[in-house]
Enzyme design. Structure first.
Site, PDB file in Angstrom:
ATOM      1  N   VAL A  10       0.743  -1.101  -0.071  1.00 11.30           N
ATOM      2  CA  VAL A  10      -0.078  -0.007   0.065  1.00 11.30           C
ATOM      3  C   VAL A  10       0.864   1.263  -0.151  1.00 11.30           C
ATOM      4  CG1 VAL A  10      -0.199   0.118   2.537  1.00 11.30           C
ATOM      5  CG2 VAL A  10      -2.023   1.260   1.317  1.00 11.30           C
ATOM      6  N   SER A  11       0.571   2.097  -0.789  1.00  8.48           N
ATOM      7  CA  SER A  11       1.447   3.397  -0.918  1.00  8.48           C
ATOM      8  C   SER A  11       1.244   4.426   0.113  1.00  8.48           C
ATOM      9  CB  SER A  11       1.124   3.986  -2.259  1.00  8.48           C
ATOM     10  OG  SER A  11       0.050   5.012  -2.258  1.00  8.48           O
ATOM     11  N   THR A  12       2.004   5.523   0.346  1.00  2.00           N
ATOM     12  CA  THR A  12       1.910   6.476   1.124  1.00  2.00           C
ATOM     13  C   THR A  12       0.498   7.161   1.011  1.00  2.00           C
ATOM     14  OG1 THR A  12       3.308   7.748  -0.245  1.00  2.00           O
ATOM     15  CG2 THR A  12       4.272   6.799   1.785  1.00  2.00           C
ATOM     16  N   ASP A  13       0.197   7.344  -0.294  1.00  2.00           N
ATOM     17  CA  ASP A  13      -1.081   7.946  -0.777  1.00  2.00           C
ATOM     18  C   ASP A  13      -2.446   7.009  -0.237  1.00  2.00           C
ATOM     19  OD1 ASP A  13       0.542   9.191  -3.638  1.00  2.00           O
ATOM     20  OD2 ASP A  13       0.085  10.304  -1.754  1.00  2.00           O
ATOM     21  N   GLU A  17      -6.139   4.829  -2.417  1.00  2.00           N
ATOM     22  CA  GLU A  17      -6.153   3.359  -2.586  1.00  2.00           C
ATOM     23  C   GLU A  17      -7.485   2.731  -2.135  1.00  2.00           C
ATOM     24  OE1 GLU A  17      -3.828   2.082  -3.692  1.00  2.00           O
ATOM     25  OE2 GLU A  17      -1.946   3.139  -3.438  1.00  2.00           O
TER      26      GLU A  17
END
Length: 456
Positions: A10-13, A17
């Site tokens: 999972v990304s920092t953004d 998501e």
């Protein structure tokens, strides 16, 4: 029974998501149960962008693949592996397939064990990269829009001197006091190193101590402190309150232009301070600078001491004895007509600041900390450290308040500017004289025996 390793990212953004780490994990487990696949390992990268493969869990999985521990990799969606087309194909072809490891993407319902699956991987990776680039473009447009509206770009970092509250920069009076003093000390002739040592010995900020000369240098070069926002190499008028004046900021930048990027003249210009007029004298024949060497002011084109400053190798403009040219210029300046009386230009009174609100906050925080210590709700060492920091801030603000009160009660008396100037040129240090002349003289043009002093 087939054995497989699952990769989750999972990304920092996180707000972009639609599926969390837990959601991906649940769906991968359900998929593997339905197809009788035994999961040997979950590799999880939480808070890592898909634009790079430098992720700890991914790198560990690749290491395990090379050692032969994995023969199947499963992800919930292709962009969990990577959002770069190049990286996706590199991972699949050079790491997975090259080590006889198949790859399955649950959401897109294909795997690399078939030719059609390998072809679809290439196609979908193109769209994953496109989506990443579109997100980046929207992100940049948002930041540019904020800058045009005079708003700081935000994020978790607030520049020293400000607090970031509700999307805006609000002055932190204790840190702003430090910023002003730093600018004033540097403008008065202190080096970057001495400014840093002074700030380190006397102050702390919300980020702790003044940790490096780089921090000092960056603050002195940052136009944010004059009320502007700089983003993507463009400057916009900010809505935040400035900490230093435009005039003081320009003086500091002028010093940097004369002494180099690092702010310490002796490192790059060891002979800079040996002559009074260096940097002001120009050749009237070829336009090159004059410099001091072997007791003379000489044209760079004539001496060829530095090829960067040579404009005409054939120039033969006159050399002047350093003492003679210094005296001629000083005589010219002291004979000028000035207004008889005016406020001393060397005395600058900062605008009045009201620290009462912050001082009241500090008193409440100190009382609260003492109360928590008495109730044993906070460790004594932690409370003591915080109390020391609050006491230091309180004392600094009180001292600043007293200084401003004294200056308001005793304003500078009008003086004869010419007398002040003459006294400085006769008795000041070399750096004081140079600073004084640089505020009056734009340049001095030498054409053999003719000397032209051009004033600002």
């Amino acid at each position: 029974m087939v054995k497989g390793a699952c990769y989750v990212r999972v990304s920092t953004d996180n707000q972009l998501e639609n599926y969390s780490i837990e959601e991906q994990t649940d769906r991968l487990q359900a998929y593997c149960r339905a197809r009788d696949i035994t999961i040997t390992e979950f590799y999880t990268d939480g808070g890592y962008s898909g634009g790079s493969i430098n992720r700890p869990a991914l790198q560990q999985m690749l290491k395990d693949i090379r050692s032969g521990e994995i023969n199947l990799v499963i992800v919930y969606k292709l962009d969990r592996l990577s959002r770069s087309q190049k990286d996706t194909l590199t991972l699949i072809e050079d790491h997975f397939l090259a080590n006889h490891v198949d790859f399955i993407s649950v959401s897109e319902n294909f795997d690399t064990s078939t030719p059609f699956g390998r072809a679809m991987i290439g196609i979908l990776s193109v769209f994953a990269q496109l989506e990443k680039e579109q997100i980046t473009e929207r992100f940049m447009m948002g930041k540019i829009g904020r800058a045009k509206n005079g708003l700081f770009h935000g994020g978790g970092y607030a520049p020293t001197g400000y607090d970031y509250i509700d999307g805006k920069l609000i002055i932190n009076e204790y840190e702003a006091l430090q910023i002003r003093e730093l600018y004033e000390r540097f403008a008065e002739g202190c080096s970057i190193h001495s400014c840093w040592k002074y700030m380190q010995a006397h102050y702390t900020t919300k980020y702790g101590a003044w940790k490096s000369e780089t921090l000092v240098r960056n603050i002195l070069r940052n136009r944010l402190y004059t009320g502007y926002i700089t983003f993507n190499h463009k400057t916009y008028k900010g809505i935040h309150e400035p900490i230093v004046s435009e005039e003081l900021f320009c003086r500091v930048q002028d010093i940097f232009r004369h002494i180099g990027k690092d702010g310490d003249s002796h490192k790059h210009f060891p002979f800079r301070a040996s002559t009074l007029l260096s940097g002001l004298v120009y050749c009237g024949k070829c336009g090159a600078r004059y410099h001091g060497e072997h007791g003379n002011y000489s044209c760079y084109s004539r001496t060829k001491a530095d090829s960067r400053y040579v404009t005409d190798p054939e120039c033969r403009n006159k050399k002047w004895k350093i003492g003679e040219l210094n005296s001629a210029v000083i005589d010219c300046i002291t004979c000028l007509h000035f207004e008889e009386t005016r406020s001393d230009p060397m005395v600058r009174i900062p605008p009045p600041k009201d620290y009462s609100r912050r001082l009241a906050q500090i008193e409440r925080q100190i009382s609260r900390l003492i109360e928590l210590c008495q109730l044993e709700n906070i460790p004594v060492p932690a409370a003591s450290e915080k109390l020391d920091a609050l006491a230091a801030e309180k004392n600094a603000l009180l001292a600043a308040s007293r200084k401003l009160s004294d200056q308001s009660a005793n304003p500078p008396k009008p003086i004869k500017f010419c007398d002040r100037l003459t006294c400085l040129l006769n008795n000041g240090t070399l750096e004081e004289k140079r600073d004084c002349l640089s505020h009056i003289i734009d340049k001095i043009v030498v054409n053999d025996d003719d000397i032209q002093v051009i004033l600002k």
